[in-house]
Design an enzyme around this catalytic site. Sequence first.
Site, PDB file in Angstrom:
ATOM      1  N   SER A  19      -1.160   7.267 -25.760  1.00  0.00           N
ATOM      2  CA  SER A  19      -1.892   6.114 -25.701  1.00  0.00           C
ATOM      3  C   SER A  19      -1.740   5.611 -26.978  1.00  0.00           C
ATOM      4  CB  SER A  19      -3.201   6.857 -25.383  1.00  0.00           C
ATOM      5  OG  SER A  19      -3.942   7.431 -26.582  1.00  0.00           O
ATOM      6  N   HIS A  44       6.858  10.885 -18.465  1.00  0.00           N
ATOM      7  CA  HIS A  44       7.145   9.753 -19.323  1.00  0.00           C
ATOM      8  C   HIS A  44       6.038   9.340 -20.148  1.00  0.00           C
ATOM      9  CE1 HIS A  44       4.474   7.790 -16.438  1.00  0.00           C
ATOM     10  NE2 HIS A  44       4.573   6.789 -16.693  1.00  0.00           N
ATOM     11  N   ALA A  91       1.539  10.146 -21.438  1.00  0.00           N
ATOM     12  CA  ALA A  91       0.530  11.185 -21.353  1.00  0.00           C
ATOM     13  C   ALA A  91      -0.261  11.556 -19.811  1.00  0.00           C
ATOM     14  CB  ALA A  91      -0.608  10.746 -22.313  1.00  0.00           C
ATOM     15  N   HIS A 106      12.467   5.118 -16.338  1.00  0.00           N
ATOM     16  CA  HIS A 106      11.613   6.405 -15.895  1.00  0.00           C
ATOM     17  C   HIS A 106      11.316   5.728 -14.347  1.00  0.00           C
ATOM     18  CE1 HIS A 106       8.660   4.660 -18.723  1.00  0.00           C
ATOM     19  NE2 HIS A 106       8.172   4.299 -17.705  1.00  0.00           N
ATOM     20  N   SER A 160       3.579   9.542 -30.148  1.00  0.00           N
ATOM     21  CA  SER A 160       4.540   9.586 -29.342  1.00  0.00           C
ATOM     22  C   SER A 160       5.643  10.233 -29.863  1.00  0.00           C
ATOM     23  CB  SER A 160       5.011   8.106 -29.242  1.00  0.00           C
ATOM     24  OG  SER A 160       4.179   7.075 -28.563  1.00  0.00           O
TER      25      SER A 160
END
Length: 402
Positions: free
Chosen positions: A284, A309, A311, A250, A289
């Site tokens: 986090s 990619h 939060a 990313h 996720s």
Amino acid sequence: MIKTIFGTHDDNTIRQFHNCLKTGQVAGGVLCADGHYGYSQPVGGVVVYDGQVSPSGVGYDIACGNKAVRTNLKYEQVKDKIPSIMDEIANRISFGIGRKNNEKVDHELYDDPDWNVLMDIGQQEHDKLKKLARDQLGTVGAGNHFVDLFVEEKTGDIWAANHFGSRGFGHRTASGFLNLANGRGFSDKAPGESMEQPPTLIDLDTELGDMYMRAMTLAGRYAYAGRDYVMDQVLDILGAEATYEVHNHHNYAWKETHSGKDYMVVRKGATPSAPGQQGFIGGSMGDISVIVEGKNSDENKKAFYSTVHGAGRIMSRTEAAGRMNWKKRTRSGGKISQKQMNDAVQQYGVVLRGGGTDESPFVYRKLESVLEAHKDTIDILHVLKPIGVSMAGANEFDPYKD
């Protein structure tokens, strides 16, 4: 010019995004909902160039990304062993800045012809960078880089994921090409740079442009190899096999075709999401996720097939953890205490190894909120709850600008 902004952002992030769109041969840009102020280009920012590439946009952690695998294990098989499993992960895998892997890893990557691009810079630089790459393959780094275990609550499947990039090799490669692009020697010490640094651009049809693309691509393959190695270690610790995997960068520049024309798409902290393309997006240590897949939609097309990619930070490292006195190795003035973080993580059911308050759940948006802003561009395939998180220690020095 196509410009798309998802979510809401502070003034610094918006200004930085617009400054990027005004610099160079820009065809469009995207600011994802997890976006925040970064070095030269916002993290969560995407800039689409016609015939140019931006090494400052790709950033210092070239090819940072994630690998996630679903294992053949169920939660019931491991629930009582998670603390010991996380102990073994923290002990066997090397976390932190400048770390070397105790076990030297031989890899076909070291025979890649693109190492020759470093010979064009000089034998000494080639040898130094290749040695650094050999020493650090399979190490994870500091900052927000991690090795995590998850349970998919709908199925009980155990997943594992990691997050890091091309380590010191990528950092020195980025530094060197930023020097060359600004008329300095590859190994020169760069002058002090601000977060407001205008994008550094290289024309693709030049020798330097070709060299950077080859070196960046090599760093990308190196990051893939490192994440593969670390994941193999985790699977060995678990005594598990992978039944499904997702693996993506990313922080990178991709040659892509949009509306019938070829462009260079520079994503800094943004996940590619072409129709049918899957990616891992981490929350986090106290949040979900997900595995996502790009939609075949007009909204996704306008986003140049890009999504979040993670939060996204809402609190800087210094604001969260306080200022560090490196002589005394003590911090002062942080908003988040160790107890607050430990209580939050424990309440969420996570076994934590390492990690500082600058990576606590309080410094990030809730992942569901940023995913909601992108709901017309991606489908959520799997929702994963963390049960084990391993990161570098709380006071690990992190020199990266991104």
